[in-house]
Motif scaffolding. Structure first.
Motif, short mmCIF file in Angstrom:
data_model
loop_
_atom_site.label_atom_id
_atom_site.label_comp_id
_atom_site.label_asym_id
_atom_site.label_seq_id
_atom_site.Cartn_x
_atom_site.Cartn_y
_atom_site.Cartn_z
N LEU A 219 -3.83 -4.97 1.02
CA LEU A 219 -3.04 -6.13 0.46
C LEU A 219 -4.23 -6.64 -0.53
CD1 LEU A 219 -1.19 -7.77 3.15
CD2 LEU A 219 0.15 -6.24 1.39
N THR A 220 -3.99 -6.75 -1.89
CA THR A 220 -4.95 -6.99 -3.09
C THR A 220 -4.46 -8.41 -3.65
OG1 THR A 220 -5.81 -4.86 -3.03
CG2 THR A 220 -6.38 -6.63 -4.82
N ASN A 221 -5.02 -9.36 -3.66
CA ASN A 221 -4.60 -10.28 -4.52
C ASN A 221 -5.01 -10.47 -5.97
OD1 ASN A 221 -3.70 -12.12 -2.48
ND2 ASN A 221 -5.84 -12.31 -1.71
N SER A 222 -4.28 -10.85 -7.03
CA SER A 222 -4.57 -10.99 -8.27
C SER A 222 -5.71 -11.98 -8.55
CB SER A 222 -3.39 -11.40 -9.04
OG SER A 222 -2.93 -12.68 -8.51
N GLY A 223 -6.34 -11.59 -9.31
CA GLY A 223 -7.88 -12.46 -9.69
C GLY A 223 -8.77 -11.72 -10.52
N PRO A 224 -9.80 -12.37 -10.74
CA PRO A 224 -10.18 -13.86 -10.32
C PRO A 224 -9.50 -14.73 -11.50
CG PRO A 224 -12.13 -12.50 -11.50
CD PRO A 224 -10.94 -11.54 -11.42
N PRO A 225 -9.34 -15.86 -11.06
CA PRO A 225 -9.74 -16.40 -9.70
C PRO A 225 -8.71 -16.03 -8.64
CG PRO A 225 -8.63 -18.12 -10.77
CD PRO A 225 -8.81 -16.96 -11.95
N TYR A 226 -9.28 -15.65 -7.42
CA TYR A 226 -8.34 -15.14 -6.68
C TYR A 226 -8.02 -16.36 -5.60
CZ TYR A 226 -10.66 -10.79 -7.41
OH TYR A 226 -11.17 -9.66 -7.83
N PRO A 227 -6.97 -16.33 -4.69
CA PRO A 227 -6.31 -17.54 -3.83
C PRO A 227 -7.42 -18.00 -3.00
CG PRO A 227 -4.93 -15.57 -3.72
CD PRO A 227 -6.14 -15.07 -4.46
N ASP A 228 -7.50 -19.61 -2.97
CA ASP A 228 -8.18 -20.10 -1.87
C ASP A 228 -7.81 -20.02 -0.39
OD1 ASP A 228 -9.61 -22.08 -0.47
OD2 ASP A 228 -9.12 -23.61 -1.69
N CYS A 229 -8.44 -19.25 0.40
CA CYS A 229 -8.13 -19.19 1.58
C CYS A 229 -8.33 -19.94 2.70
CB CYS A 229 -8.68 -17.66 2.15
SG CYS A 229 -10.33 -17.49 2.39
N GLU A 230 -9.14 -21.17 2.34
CA GLU A 230 -9.34 -22.19 3.14
C GLU A 230 -10.22 -22.22 4.12
OE1 GLU A 230 -5.77 -23.98 4.93
OE2 GLU A 230 -4.90 -24.54 2.96
N ASN A 231 -11.16 -21.19 3.69
CA ASN A 231 -12.46 -20.71 4.50
C ASN A 231 -12.16 -20.43 5.77
OD1 ASN A 231 -13.85 -21.56 2.34
ND2 ASN A 231 -15.03 -23.04 3.37
N THR A 232 -11.05 -19.55 5.77
CA THR A 232 -10.54 -19.12 7.27
C THR A 232 -9.72 -18.05 7.11
OG1 THR A 232 -9.77 -19.64 9.50
CG2 THR A 232 -8.68 -20.29 7.42
N TYR A 233 -9.68 -17.13 8.12
CA TYR A 233 -8.64 -16.09 8.43
C TYR A 233 -8.21 -16.08 9.77
CZ TYR A 233 -6.06 -11.67 8.28
OH TYR A 233 -4.82 -10.91 8.40
N PRO A 293 -0.33 -14.22 24.21
CA PRO A 293 0.07 -14.90 22.97
C PRO A 293 -1.08 -15.75 22.59
CG PRO A 293 2.13 -14.83 24.28
CD PRO A 293 0.76 -14.25 25.24
N GLY A 294 -1.24 -15.86 21.15
CA GLY A 294 -2.11 -17.07 20.80
C GLY A 294 -2.70 -16.71 19.41
N VAL A 295 -3.49 -17.71 18.94
CA VAL A 295 -4.13 -17.49 17.61
C VAL A 295 -5.60 -17.20 17.73
CG1 VAL A 295 -4.92 -18.99 15.56
CG2 VAL A 295 -2.42 -19.06 16.73
N PHE A 296 -6.01 -16.16 16.75
CA PHE A 296 -7.36 -15.74 16.80
C PHE A 296 -7.83 -15.50 15.39
CE2 PHE A 296 -10.77 -12.64 17.18
CZ PHE A 296 -11.62 -13.00 18.21
N GLY A 297 -9.09 -16.01 15.17
CA GLY A 297 -9.69 -16.08 13.73
C GLY A 297 -11.10 -16.18 13.46
N ILE A 298 -11.55 -16.17 12.20
CA ILE A 298 -12.92 -16.60 11.93
C ILE A 298 -12.77 -17.63 10.53
CG2 ILE A 298 -14.90 -15.66 10.74
CD1 ILE A 298 -14.44 -13.09 12.17
N SER A 299 -13.70 -18.84 11.01
CA SER A 299 -13.70 -19.53 9.75
C SER A 299 -15.33 -19.75 9.42
CB SER A 299 -13.05 -21.19 10.23
OG SER A 299 -11.87 -21.20 10.51
N TRP A 300 -15.57 -20.39 8.09
CA TRP A 300 -16.81 -20.31 7.85
C TRP A 300 -16.98 -21.62 6.86
CZ3 TRP A 300 -13.34 -16.72 6.64
CH2 TRP A 300 -12.75 -16.72 5.32
N GLU A 301 -18.33 -22.05 6.75
CA GLU A 301 -18.36 -23.15 5.62
C GLU A 301 -20.03 -22.86 4.95
OE1 GLU A 301 -20.54 -26.51 8.68
OE2 GLU A 301 -18.45 -26.58 8.06
#
Length: 301
Positions: A219-233, A293-301
């Motif tokens: 899945l490829t986003n259009s850009g730049p600028p690309y969408p802001d992913c809020e520093n997480t997936y 079940p649950g949520v699993f992800g990575i965040s950064w700053e």
């Protein structure tokens, strides 16, 4: 948010909506002026802000609000002063403070009907997702360029010939589906209001009980600028999965200060966190085994 729910406009949303109405400017014209000033904000995001469905939280969004005050002829700080405190850093937009993922299920069911799979949610047990590998590419500025996913399914019933892909892109434009392996794209439906895309991934051949199928897509986003992913997936797993591998690759890895994985299992009240360290290729990864079940992800700053 489902179509049966109504958002209660915040003071910020109400003031923004009245200012836009008074200005006589369309959302398209406002977005163009912000873009010309180097602040990329989608029309969908502006619509969500004035309706109260979402609020500006990231630094790039706060910068857009400052510029909005000038574009709409408001006093400096007139909108910013109405914003409530942001949610805890690193929580995706659909996750609440209690860790619950608020997903627009009614909107999803409408999209499933449009792709000819109205009973897909009830028939998920016919294909078990046993292995999942996400590789998320983060471009300069911390924005999401693309997501490549490799999935391995095992059939629990005969003649399974497709997987229904559901992708939550929030307020960003829908990404482009391409680079398919062992499958091809069928019907695709998009709900821009709720930020959902549903697509048929048709297997190269039907698989029968006990057989496995490996597919891959990007899945490829259009850009730049690309969408802001809020520093997480992150991924939300409603059923257990044997193995989930999440990779994040950064164009500007040297600019990172901190990176961590997080997990919230089922109805647990606490969130598990573990610090991650960059590899020599400028990325990080995290693995969840026998998870959900649950949520699993990575965040950064």
């Amino acid at each position: 948010m489902s179509t049966s729910e109504r958002a209660v406009p915040s003071p910020f949303a109400s003031r923004l909506r009245s200012a836009i109405a008074r200005s006589g400017l369309s959302l398209d014209r406002i977005q163009a002026r912000l873009q010309a000033s180097g602040v990329p904000i989608s029309v969908t995001a502006l619509s969500y802000w004035q309706s109260g469905k979402r609020q500006p939280e990231r630094q790039s969004s706060i910068s857009a609000v400052r510029l909005l005050e000038d574009v709409l002829g408001l006093q400096r700080g007139e909108l910013l002063s109405l914003l409530p405190p942001p949610r805890p850093r690193g929580l995706p937009s659909r996750r609440q403070a209690d860790g619950v993922v608020k997903f627009p299920m009614e909107a999803l069911r409408i999209l499933l009907e449009r792709v000819g799979a109205p009973h897909a949610l009830e028939q998920q047990h016919r294909l078990n997702l046993v292995n999942l590998h996400d590789r998320c590419e983060i471009a300069a500025g911390g924005r999401q360029r693309s997501l490549t996913t490799r999935s391995v399914f095992q059939a629990t019933a005969d003649r399974q010939d497709r997987w229904i892909l559901v992708y939550d892109h929030g307020g960003a434009p829908a990404p482009t589906l391409h680079q398919l392996r062992n499958c091809r794209s069928g019907r695709v439906e998009i709900d821009p209001e709720h930020g959902l895309t549903v697509a048929e991934l048709l297997f190269d051949r039907p698989i029968h009980r006990g057989e496995t199928c490996l597919i891959e897509y990007t899945l490829t986003n259009s850009g730049p600028p690309y969408p802001d992913c809020e520093n997480t997936y992150y991924r939300e797993f409603r059923r257990p999965i044997r193995e989930y591998l999440l990779e994040i690759r950064f164009d500007e890895a040297e600019a990172l200060r901190k990176c961590w994985q997080y997990a919230r299992r089922g109805s647990a009240e606490t969130e598990e966190r573990r610090e991650l360290h960059l590899d020599t290729a400028g990325g990080v990864h995290a693995v969840a085994l026998d998870y959900g079940p649950g949520v699993f992800g990575i965040s950064w700053e």
